[in-house]
Design an enzyme around this catalytic site. Structure first.
Site, PDB file in Angstrom:
ATOM      1  N   LEU A  14      38.088  47.763  38.387  1.00  0.00           N
ATOM      2  CA  LEU A  14      40.110  47.139  38.831  1.00  0.00           C
ATOM      3  C   LEU A  14      39.766  47.211  40.345  1.00  0.00           C
ATOM      4  O   LEU A  14      39.023  47.654  41.591  1.00  0.00           O
ATOM      5  CB  LEU A  14      40.865  47.782  38.028  1.00  0.00           C
ATOM      6  CG  LEU A  14      40.243  48.172  36.610  1.00  0.00           C
ATOM      7  CD1 LEU A  14      42.062  49.662  36.424  1.00  0.00           C
ATOM      8  CD2 LEU A  14      41.125  47.207  35.865  1.00  0.00           C
TER       9      LEU A  14
ATOM     10  N   HIS B  97      45.019  44.330  40.254  1.00  0.00           N
ATOM     11  CA  HIS B  97      45.318  44.667  38.961  1.00  0.00           C
ATOM     12  C   HIS B  97      46.226  45.818  39.205  1.00  0.00           C
ATOM     13  O   HIS B  97      46.855  46.067  38.596  1.00  0.00           O
ATOM     14  CB  HIS B  97      44.036  45.445  38.885  1.00  0.00           C
ATOM     15  CG  HIS B  97      42.680  44.333  38.269  1.00  0.00           C
ATOM     16  ND1 HIS B  97      41.652  44.539  38.474  1.00  0.00           N
ATOM     17  CD2 HIS B  97      42.651  43.315  36.885  1.00  0.00           C
ATOM     18  CE1 HIS B  97      41.017  43.672  37.669  1.00  0.00           C
ATOM     19  NE2 HIS B  97      41.609  42.952  37.329  1.00  0.00           N
TER      20      HIS B  97
ATOM     21  N   GLN C 231      35.514  35.149  25.562  1.00  0.00           N
ATOM     22  CA  GLN C 231      36.252  34.405  26.335  1.00  0.00           C
ATOM     23  C   GLN C 231      34.618  34.400  27.677  1.00  0.00           C
ATOM     24  O   GLN C 231      35.125  33.087  28.174  1.00  0.00           O
ATOM     25  CB  GLN C 231      37.327  35.118  27.049  1.00  0.00           C
ATOM     26  CG  GLN C 231      37.496  35.952  27.442  1.00  0.00           C
ATOM     27  CD  GLN C 231      38.437  36.386  28.261  1.00  0.00           C
ATOM     28  OE1 GLN C 231      39.179  37.729  27.828  1.00  0.00           O
ATOM     29  NE2 GLN C 231      38.803  36.567  30.151  1.00  0.00           N
TER      30      GLN C 231
ATOM     31  N   GLN D 124      45.839  30.495  32.449  1.00  0.00           N
ATOM     32  CA  GLN D 124      46.220  31.681  31.480  1.00  0.00           C
ATOM     33  C   GLN D 124      47.064  31.971  31.024  1.00  0.00           C
ATOM     34  O   GLN D 124      48.330  32.190  30.300  1.00  0.00           O
ATOM     35  CB  GLN D 124      45.131  32.770  32.502  1.00  0.00           C
ATOM     36  CG  GLN D 124      45.224  34.332  31.326  1.00  0.00           C
ATOM     37  CD  GLN D 124      44.631  35.769  31.945  1.00  0.00           C
ATOM     38  OE1 GLN D 124      43.158  35.281  31.495  1.00  0.00           O
ATOM     39  NE2 GLN D 124      45.184  36.206  32.375  1.00  0.00           N
TER      40      GLN D 124
ATOM     41  N   SER E  12      38.905  39.477  43.176  1.00  0.00           N
ATOM     42  CA  SER E  12      38.906  39.527  42.073  1.00  0.00           C
ATOM     43  C   SER E  12      37.283  40.007  41.363  1.00  0.00           C
ATOM     44  O   SER E  12      36.614  40.511  42.729  1.00  0.00           O
ATOM     45  CB  SER E  12      38.311  38.160  42.353  1.00  0.00           C
ATOM     46  OG  SER E  12      37.313  38.111  40.723  1.00  0.00           O
TER      47      SER E  12
ATOM     48  N   ARG F 248      35.188  39.308  40.456  1.00  0.00           N
ATOM     49  CA  ARG F 248      34.129  38.560  40.931  1.00  0.00           C
ATOM     50  C   ARG F 248      33.282  38.620  42.368  1.00  0.00           C
ATOM     51  O   ARG F 248      32.591  37.942  42.479  1.00  0.00           O
ATOM     52  CB  ARG F 248      33.725  37.388  40.502  1.00  0.00           C
ATOM     53  CG  ARG F 248      33.472  37.463  38.698  1.00  0.00           C
ATOM     54  CD  ARG F 248      33.654  35.790  37.993  1.00  0.00           C
ATOM     55  NE  ARG F 248      33.276  35.258  36.652  1.00  0.00           N
ATOM     56  CZ  ARG F 248      34.134  35.742  35.362  1.00  0.00           C
ATOM     57  NH1 ARG F 248      36.329  35.713  36.067  1.00  0.00           N
ATOM     58  NH2 ARG F 248      34.463  35.686  34.299  1.00  0.00           N
TER      59      ARG F 248
HETATM   60  P1  AMP Z   1      41.031  39.850  35.068  1.00  0.00           P
HETATM   61  O1  AMP Z   1      40.345  41.461  35.123  1.00  0.00           O
HETATM   62  O2  AMP Z   1      40.374  39.253  35.767  1.00  0.00           O
HETATM   63  O3  AMP Z   1      41.252  39.873  33.599  1.00  0.00           O
HETATM   64  O4  AMP Z   1      42.280  40.250  35.529  1.00  0.00           O
HETATM   65  C1  AMP Z   1      43.280  41.637  35.188  1.00  0.00           C
HETATM   66  C2  AMP Z   1      44.716  40.733  34.997  1.00  0.00           C
HETATM   67  O5  AMP Z   1      45.164  40.968  36.735  1.00  0.00           O
HETATM   68  C3  AMP Z   1      45.381  39.264  34.981  1.00  0.00           C
HETATM   69  O6  AMP Z   1      46.628  39.073  34.929  1.00  0.00           O
HETATM   70  C4  AMP Z   1      44.746  38.815  36.260  1.00  0.00           C
HETATM   71  O7  AMP Z   1      46.185  37.469  36.731  1.00  0.00           O
HETATM   72  C5  AMP Z   1      45.049  39.471  37.296  1.00  0.00           C
HETATM   73  N1  AMP Z   1      44.595  39.664  39.041  1.00  0.00           N
HETATM   74  C6  AMP Z   1      42.797  39.436  38.968  1.00  0.00           C
HETATM   75  N2  AMP Z   1      43.059  39.200  40.575  1.00  0.00           N
HETATM   76  C7  AMP Z   1      44.295  39.823  41.159  1.00  0.00           C
HETATM   77  C8  AMP Z   1      44.984  39.436  41.977  1.00  0.00           C
HETATM   78  N3  AMP Z   1      43.270  38.894  43.043  1.00  0.00           N
HETATM   79  N4  AMP Z   1      45.864  39.132  42.601  1.00  0.00           N
HETATM   80  C9  AMP Z   1      47.107  38.964  40.709  1.00  0.00           C
HETATM   81  N5  AMP Z   1      46.676  39.330  40.024  1.00  0.00           N
HETATM   82  C10 AMP Z   1      45.523  39.679  39.839  1.00  0.00           C
END
Ligand code: AMP
Length: 282
Positions: free
Chosen positions: A33, A37, A61, A153, A185, A187
């Site tokens: 996180l 998040h 996925q 998504q 991210s 990543r």
């Molecule tokens: P993930 O853990 O990457 O699957 O992301 C989980 C949720 O967090 C998803 O709804 C993503 O769109 C959101 N999310 C990830 N990175 C960001 C960000 N930089 N800003 C806003 N929401 C994010």
């Protein structure tokens, strides 16, 4: 904050939450996180009494040659970030809890999944739609929060909840960025220092597109070419796509007349980054 890894246990706890008349919000994540998040969690807390965060690196996925095995996992770090911000429970199941032997159901959303990441990651959105349906059925939230960062998504989830009559309000959270504009991210931690520095070009390119649209450029070919050129100015960048689409159905648009979403996917070395920005015609 309680951690649940099995479905009956979190269901039992949720029954007591609902019996007390409390509303429930779900924030689905894959863990590792960051502040992006956490912004989703805070937004959820503005709408409901009880926030549940799910942490599950969903194998269905990921494609066979993607980063499922090396996807960052940081349960202790995640706990430390979530505990102080008022999360009531974390649901972090093992794969066999979500996909026991004999699991044979896939949720497919047509149309909105076909271009962009759906084209470059075959099956990806089937995995997303399936796991989100399962999480919705397990938690039965009143609201669920998704980030605008993953705009396709979000559109898939909106389509799916409408089509399948799921009584869940979907809330979109704005993109949270690093100081140089790079969208946060999980990543990003794959990037080496030089790639990390260069990756800020994505935001600059999107801003360039937004400025052009705001100053009256409506032609998608011209806008896409400008964003493309800006990104290729970074020597490590390998563009997967730059597209301008309708934010609702992700279909390509020809002109930016009202609002349109500029969507990009770019690789830096082995790391695939996505980002997007709303273009508003000036
Ligand atoms: P993930 O853990 O990457 O699957 O992301 C989980 C949720 O967090 C998803 O709804 C993503 O769109 C959101 N999310 C990830 N990175 C960001 C960000 N930089 N800003 C806003 N929401 C994010």
């Amino acid at each position: 904050m309680t951690f649940y890894s099995d479905i009956p246990a979190i269901r039992n706890w949720l029954a007591t939450v609902r019996a007390a008349g409390k509303t429930v919000g779900l924030v689905p994540t894959m863990g590792a996180l960051h502040d992006g998040h956490l912004s989703l969690v805070r937004l959820a807390a503005e709408h409901v009494d009880t926030v549940v965060v799910s942490i599950f690196v969903n194998p269905t996925q990921f494609g066979p040659n993607e980063d499922f095995n090396r996807y960052p996992r940081d349960p202790d770090g995640d706990r430390a970030l979530l505990e102080p911000i008022g999360v009531a429970a974390v649901f972090a199941p093992e794969s066999h809890e979500m996909y026991p032997p004999g699991h044979a159901t896939t949720v497919t959303v047509r149309g909105v999944t076909e271009g962009l990441c759906g084209a470059s990651r075959p099956g990806h959105f089937n995995g997303v739609a399936t796991v989100v349906t399962k999480l919705f059925n397990i938690v039965r939230p009143d609201v669920a929060v998704f980030g605008q960062k993953d705009a396709q998504q979000l559109a898939v989830i909106r389509r799916m909840t409408a089509d399948l009559n799921m009584e869940i309000e979907i809330i979109a959270a704005p993109i949270v960025r690093e100081p140089d504009g790079l969208a946060m991210s999980s990543r990003n931690r794959y990037l080496d220092p030089d790639e990390r520095r260069q990756a800020a070009v994505i935001y600059r390119a999107l801003e360039h597109g937004r400025t052009m649209a705001a100053s009256g450029v409506t032609g998608v070919r011209e806008l896409v070419a400008a964003v493309h050129d800006e990104i290729t100015g970074a020597p490590a960048a390998r563009i997967e796509y730059v597209d301008i689409v309708d934010p609702g159905n992700m279909a390509p648009v020809e002109d930016v007349t009202g609002e349109a979403l500029c969507m990009v996917a770019v690789r830096f070395g082995g790391t695939r980054l996505i980002d997007n920005m709303m273009l508003i015609a000036g």
